[in-house]
Design an enzyme around this catalytic site. Structure first.
Site, short mmCIF file in Angstrom:
data_model
loop_
_atom_site.label_atom_id
_atom_site.label_comp_id
_atom_site.label_asym_id
_atom_site.label_seq_id
_atom_site.Cartn_x
_atom_site.Cartn_y
_atom_site.Cartn_z
N HIS A 18 0.90 -1.17 -0.03
CA HIS A 18 0.12 -0.23 -0.15
C HIS A 18 0.85 1.18 0.01
O HIS A 18 0.70 2.06 -0.77
CB HIS A 18 -1.01 0.02 1.27
N GLU A 19 1.83 1.23 1.07
CA GLU A 19 2.73 2.52 0.87
C GLU A 19 3.78 2.62 -0.37
O GLU A 19 4.07 3.48 -0.61
CB GLU A 19 3.35 2.51 2.22
N HIS A 22 2.08 4.57 -2.79
CA HIS A 22 2.11 6.22 -2.60
C HIS A 22 3.47 6.64 -2.89
O HIS A 22 3.60 7.53 -3.82
CB HIS A 22 2.00 6.36 -1.22
#
Length: 420
Positions: A18-19, A22
């Site tokens: 997920h990170e 980003h």
């Protein structure tokens, strides 16, 4: 211990990817990423590579990418400050020393007249070795500010999150949940490659060692042409006839190696949900092919995405109680149960959790990615961004409410699983 390891690996992987979404799209947009963190709270591990500090923190309940411009940037260098300057080979300032200047004997001491470390990147002032001459010192765009022994890279305005286009900012935020869906899709494909994709062909799959099918003489790969005189065209036909015939001899006509064979099998009786059905100890057939694996990955990702949205709809309409929600404790207990069923079930569980994390983060709730995307949508409609202080206050309140919800859900989980 195996459950603890499985939980840490699964939860860590979900947060990491997920990170990573980003991080990758922020870097593509030219945003300075100060920290890539897994977990919250005190640092357990820290390593700096390039511009970014990679950390693992104590509480494994999430993660973050700290982008320049999202928090107040740097300290303000005001007129009258006495600072130390170190220079690179091009005579540009590479370090700005705020205090403890005695630790940098090679630094040039300057009394600041004016400074800009975000836009024009300069410091004007009077150096100790030329106190009567006002000088201008150019700052390197990758210079560091040193305060209390800690170095922090400056962030010129073009490296800050807020300076990027609406599209770039939107993609940097949306990429986190997007990576969760991609991760689930890939995991389902891997499962299909390793385990095979269920097929509806009337072909016998793997036989259980203690099943009546093996004892009767059936073999994996046999193509069922008829059962008890009834023509068979699909695996579903095989299942239905067997289930309806507990303890009844059935004559299987199968094709094996190009030859026909007739084998009598008597399904064993088993009770399921109060009903007596027949079983013979044969798994459904599977097909291993790249195209089928990709299709399986897409179908499973779509199916579970739809199922989770249905559950969210029930929560909104009151058909699903908040007491039925699960937090980290509930996920841990479920992981323990799933892990006992084998690695493929654990992989499937990880994929479902990844989809769930992606969907939850896309909800238009302040402090979540969906909340930030909602502000971007308002910005697109207004033609200008909302005041940062007001947006920050909304996100702060949203984060506080989320933490409260997390505490309630966690307490419910503890009561449900450990205080019965």
């Amino acid at each position: 211990m195996s459950t603890v390891i499985a939980f840490i690996v699964i939860f860590g992987a979900l947060v990491f990817f997920h990170e990573l979404g980003h991080f990758v799209f922020a870097k593509r947009a030219g945003i300075l990423c100060r920290e890539f963190a897994i977990g919250f709270g005190p640092k357990v591990f820290s390593h700096k590579k390039g511009e970014t500090v990679y950390t693992i923190r104590l509480l494994p309940i999430g993660g973050f990418v700290r982008m320049a411009g999202e928090d107040p940037e740097m300290i303000e260098i005001k007129p009258g400050y006495r600072i130390g300057l170190l220079f690179d080979k091009e005579e540009m300032v590479k370090k700005i020393i705020i205090n403890n200047k005695e630790k940098f004997p090679d630094a040039r001491i300057v009394e600041v007249e004016t400074a800009d470390i975000e836009r024009d990147l300069f410091i004007k002032g009077y150096a100790e070795d030329a106190p009567e001459q006002l000088q201008t010192f150019r700052i390197s765009p990758v210079a560091n500010i040193v305060e209390d022994g800690t170095e922090t890279q400056i962030a010129p305005i073009d490296r800050q999150f807020g300076s990027k286009t609406l599209g770039q900012r939107t993609m940097a935020i949306f990429a986190g949940p997007m990576m969760n869906f991609i991760l689930a899709f890939v995991v389902f494909i891997i499962i299909a490659f390793l385990q095979g994709v269920p097929s509806n062909d009337p072909k016998l799959g793997e036989l259980t060692p203690d099943g009546v099918a093996r004892d009767a003489g059936l073999k994996q790969g046999d193509i069922v042409q008829s059962i008890g005189g009834a023509e068979i065209s699909s695996w579903q036909d095989v299942v239905e006839i067997i289930r309806k015939s507990p303890n009844k001899p059935l004559e299987f006509e199968v094709k094996r190696g190009g030859k026909d064979a007739n084998i009598t099998v008597t399904p064993k009786e088993q009770e399921v949900d109060g009903k007596k059905i027949g079983i013979i100890g044969v798994y459904s057939p599977v097909e291993k092919s790249p195209l089928q694996a990709v299709k399986f990955g897409f179908d499973q990702t779509y199916f579970w995405t739809k199922e989770i949205f249905v559950m969210l709809g029930k929560l909104v309409t009151g058909q699903f109680s908040i007491n039925m929600l699960s937090g980290p404790v509930g996920i841990y207990v479920s992981t323990d149960t799933v892990a006992k069923s084998g690695i493929y079930y654990l992989m499937r569980w990880a994929a479902i959790l990844s989809i769930n994390l992606g969907i939850m983060n896309l909800l238009p709730i302040p402090a979540l990615d969906g909340g930030r995307l909602m502000f971007f949508a308002v910005e697109a409609l207004r033609g200008k961004p909302i005041d940062r202080q007001k947006e920050g206050m909304v996100h702060f309140i949203g984060f506080a409410l989320l933490m409260l919800l997390m505490l309630v859900v966690t307490w419910n989980d503890i009561q449900r699983f450990f205080l019965k």
